[in-house]
Design an enzyme around this catalytic site. Structure first.
Site, PDB file in Angstrom:
ATOM      1  N   HIS A 189       0.756  -1.349  -0.108  1.00 34.20           N
ATOM      2  CA  HIS A 189      -0.141   0.067  -0.010  1.00 34.20           C
ATOM      3  C   HIS A 189       0.893   1.170  -0.041  1.00 34.20           C
ATOM      4  CE1 HIS A 189       0.997   0.677   4.366  1.00 34.20           C
ATOM      5  NE2 HIS A 189       0.844  -0.402   4.494  1.00 34.20           N
ATOM      6  N   GLU A 239      -2.331  -7.039   7.389  1.00 33.21           N
ATOM      7  CA  GLU A 239      -0.960  -6.989   7.957  1.00 33.21           C
ATOM      8  C   GLU A 239      -0.760  -7.995   9.299  1.00 33.21           C
ATOM      9  OE1 GLU A 239       2.158  -7.129   7.808  1.00 33.21           O
ATOM     10  OE2 GLU A 239       3.101  -4.958   7.263  1.00 33.21           O
TER      11      GLU A 239
END
Length: 209
Positions: free
Chosen positions: A12, A85
């Site tokens: 990202h 994550e």
């Protein structure tokens, strides 16, 4: 026809915490202006390279990074919670230097082997690697013979890459120091489960300076 799938892995865009090198993990932190610019660059890349599908983690920073690519391609992104994550426990929102100043022995052990000595309260890195690997295999299985953009996270992807490429997990920080924001790492998974790394950290756009 080949049933190998090419996964175009992208971390990202930059967040406020990452700009300061703080661990974000499962904290849902938004993109900075730079992060949004990186997302737009990824969208322009997608418009040229035309992947067949887009998958993201369930965290908003990955979803926002993928949005320009989805708009360019006219596709709806698939969400895969297994791509989220890692949970970094007590260092969520903190830097490694801050943790080291407070608990130097634990920080040194982490630096030596981050899998054997994860941060207190953190997700087990081996479990995270298994989670990420399984998620990437699910994505590949859904798109045999296709090219898929996957927007996820720095540590999760590095652990999964080590697992898929038979690299000891404890070496992930040394072998893959970092995945650059919105750069492309190309991974091929074949129908037998074998993986090949085709490229690493390729910028979406060339530096125009």
């Amino acid at each position: 026809m080949s049933t190998s799938t090419t996964l175009l892995l992208a971390r990202h865009g930059q967040t406020i915490w990452h700009a300061e090198n703080r661990y974000a993990g499962v904290s849902d932190i938004g993109l900075t202006d730079e992060g949004r610019a990186q997302a737009e660059a990824l969208g322009r890349w997608a418009a040229v390279h035309r992947p067949d599908a887009v998958w993201t983690s369930s965290l908003s920073r990955a979803i926002a990074t993928a949005d320009p690519a989805c708009r360019a391609l006219g596709v709806t992104p698939h969400r895969e919670p297994g791509l989220r994550e890692c949970d970094f426990g007590v260092v969520e929102g903190r830097t490694l230097a801050e943790f080291a100043a407070e608990v130097p022995d634990a920080a040194e052990a982490f630096r030596a082997d981050p899998v054997a000595f994860p941060f207190p309260g953190a997700e087990d890195p081996a479990a995270a690697a298994a989670r990420g690997t399984a998620a990437l295999r699910r994505v590949a299985a859904a798109h045999p013979g296709e090219r898929v953009l996957v927007v996820a996270h720095n540590t999760l992807l590095r652990l999964a890459l080590c697992a898929l490429l038979s690299i000891p997990l404890g070496e992930y920080r040394r072998v893959f120091p970092r995945l650059r924001n919105a750069a492309i790492t190309e991974l091929r998974l074949d129908e037998h489960g074998s993986a090949a790394l085709l490229s690493l950290n390729v910028p979406c756009e060339q530096d125009r300076s």
